[in-house]
Design a protein around this motif. Structure first.
Motif, short mmCIF file in Angstrom:
data_model
loop_
_atom_site.label_atom_id
_atom_site.label_comp_id
_atom_site.label_asym_id
_atom_site.label_seq_id
_atom_site.Cartn_x
_atom_site.Cartn_y
_atom_site.Cartn_z
N VAL A 11 0.90 -1.10 0.04
CA VAL A 11 -0.15 0.12 0.10
C VAL A 11 0.77 1.06 -0.07
N ILE A 12 0.71 2.20 -0.73
CA ILE A 12 1.42 3.44 -0.98
C ILE A 12 0.75 4.73 -0.44
N HIS A 13 1.40 5.26 0.47
CA HIS A 13 0.78 6.57 0.98
C HIS A 13 1.96 7.67 0.83
N LEU A 14 1.76 8.66 0.23
CA LEU A 14 2.75 9.76 -0.47
C LEU A 14 2.74 10.57 1.06
N GLY A 15 3.98 11.55 0.85
CA GLY A 15 3.79 12.40 2.00
C GLY A 15 4.12 11.93 3.55
N THR A 16 4.70 10.93 3.73
CA THR A 16 4.74 10.29 5.12
C THR A 16 6.36 10.72 5.60
N HIS A 17 7.06 11.35 4.79
CA HIS A 17 8.63 11.67 5.07
C HIS A 17 8.63 13.13 5.17
N GLY A 18 7.60 14.07 5.09
CA GLY A 18 7.54 15.37 5.00
C GLY A 18 7.66 16.06 3.49
N GLU A 19 7.31 15.39 2.67
CA GLU A 19 7.30 15.94 1.42
C GLU A 19 6.20 16.87 1.25
N ASP A 20 6.44 17.82 0.27
CA ASP A 20 5.24 18.91 0.13
C ASP A 20 4.80 18.77 -1.40
N TYR A 21 3.59 18.20 -1.31
CA TYR A 21 2.78 17.91 -2.69
C TYR A 21 1.61 18.89 -3.07
N GLY A 22 1.53 19.91 -2.13
CA GLY A 22 0.61 20.96 -2.27
C GLY A 22 -0.77 20.65 -2.35
N ASN A 23 -1.57 21.42 -3.02
CA ASN A 23 -2.85 21.06 -2.85
C ASN A 23 -3.54 21.57 -4.27
N TRP A 24 -4.61 20.82 -4.55
CA TRP A 24 -5.44 21.09 -5.78
C TRP A 24 -6.01 22.57 -5.58
N MET A 25 -6.34 22.86 -4.54
CA MET A 25 -7.25 24.05 -4.13
C MET A 25 -5.73 24.95 -3.87
N SER A 26 -5.43 25.64 -4.39
CA SER A 26 -4.19 26.72 -4.32
C SER A 26 -3.94 27.63 -3.54
N ASN A 27 -3.15 28.29 -3.10
CA ASN A 27 -3.11 29.37 -2.19
C ASN A 27 -3.56 30.62 -2.85
N PRO A 28 -3.31 31.04 -4.13
CA PRO A 28 -3.63 32.13 -4.60
C PRO A 28 -5.27 32.29 -4.55
N VAL A 29 -6.12 31.30 -4.51
CA VAL A 29 -7.30 31.22 -4.51
C VAL A 29 -7.93 32.05 -3.17
N PHE A 30 -7.20 31.37 -2.14
CA PHE A 30 -7.38 32.10 -0.70
C PHE A 30 -7.02 33.50 -0.55
N TYR A 31 -5.74 33.88 -1.18
CA TYR A 31 -5.53 35.17 -1.09
C TYR A 31 -6.46 36.03 -1.70
N MET A 32 -7.14 35.64 -3.09
CA MET A 32 -7.93 36.43 -3.76
C MET A 32 -9.26 36.48 -2.88
N VAL A 33 -9.87 35.41 -2.37
CA VAL A 33 -11.20 35.52 -1.56
C VAL A 33 -10.81 36.52 -0.30
N GLY A 34 -9.76 36.17 0.42
CA GLY A 34 -9.53 36.94 1.41
C GLY A 34 -9.13 38.43 1.37
N GLY A 35 -8.62 38.94 0.17
CA GLY A 35 -8.39 40.37 -0.29
C GLY A 35 -9.73 40.73 -0.56
#
Length: 272
Positions: A11-35
């Motif tokens: 069974v494969i689970h990614l990100g268990t060693h501290g990797e950064d895979y980001g997110n499909w819902m990206s940070n700029p969307v939050f920046y725009m809505v917050g602004g």
């Protein structure tokens, strides 16, 4: 569901060693809505305290409430997609690879590799395959070649994964270069491009007998008639071509997929 020949039995689970895979819902969307929330709140205060126009102030206040509701919604979506949260994007990747009848003996291309998550999962799934990930790496997602290489090295597959800049409109590879090609939620982001032509460009670099699994939010207004496109591929000699409803298979229903902004999610699979 096709059996994965030569796949890893674990069974494969990614990100268990501290990797950064980001997110499909990206940070700029939050920046725009917050602004927009801050701006609407300032305008509401200005309307009440300075301009003394209550109707306008109420309008901006309602806008703040609506934007706060959107912020809660996209925060929930982000958590559902997260590799350390709902893991839905990881489930999407699992589903894509599970529909490939690939023996893992050759070279696999990941078009639009982003943070490298799907590429790395493919390398972990097929222990003998080599993976090439290409991406335009637009600033909106804060992904990069360096990030992909770091993630691959951390997951122990850095020696079998290569990442490079690339344009899905014109792949910088000769015809029939790869034994398998995959892609996930990439083509709908490429503005001004004919989506079916993008698919054909991806299939151009696939070897005869190679397999493909191309997943996207295939809205009819963007992709046109995909059933007709699948039939076109069959008439061209492609085999085992089918469209898989990943909105239902991964998300459970079209309604839930739509709530997570991927209501027309479909996977095109087959063999050249």
């Amino acid at each position: 569901m096709a059996e994965q020949r030569g796949k890893s039995p674990n069974v494969i689970h990614l990100g268990t060693h501290g990797e950064d895979y980001g997110n499909w819902m990206s940070n700029p969307v939050f920046y725009m809505v917050g602004g927009l929330i801050v701006l609407a709140a300032l305008l509401a205060g200005l309307s009440f305290a300075v301009l003394h126009i209550p109707v306008l102030g109420i309008l901006f206040f309602v806008s703040v409430a609506g934007l706060l509701a959107i912020l809660v919604w996209i925060t929930w979506i982000r958590r559902q997609y997260a590799f350390d949260g709902g893991r839905i994007m990881e489930q999407v990747h699992e589903t894509i690879l599970s529909h490939m009848d690939y023996d893992g003996k050759g070279i696999l291309l990941d078009v639009g590799c982003g943070s490298g998550a799907l590429s790395i999962r493919a390398a972990l799934t097929w222990q003998e395959t080599k993976v090439v990930g290409i991406d335009y790496w637009a600033a909106v997602y804060n992904y990069s070649q360096t990030l992909c290489e770091k993630n691959a090295a951390s997951e122990g597959v850095g020696n079998r994964c290569t990442f490079r800049y690339g344009d899905a409109n014109r792949l910088d590879f000769p015809d029939e270069s790869f034994d398998a090609v995959v892609s996930n939620y990439v083509y709908h982001n490429i503005t001004g491009a004919d989506k079916q032509e993008l698919l054909m460009e991806t299939l151009r670099v696939l070897k005869k007998g190679g397999v493909f699994a191309l997943n996207d939010d295939m809205k009819p207004r963007m992709y046109r008639d995909m059933e007709a496109f699948a039939q076109k591929l069959r008439e061209m000699g492609y085999e085992e071509v089918r469209l898989i409803d990943t909105a239902r298979e991964v998300f459970g229903s079209h309604r839930r997929a739509a709530r997570m902004m991927l209501g027309e999610s479909r996977l095109l699979v087959g063999r050249k």
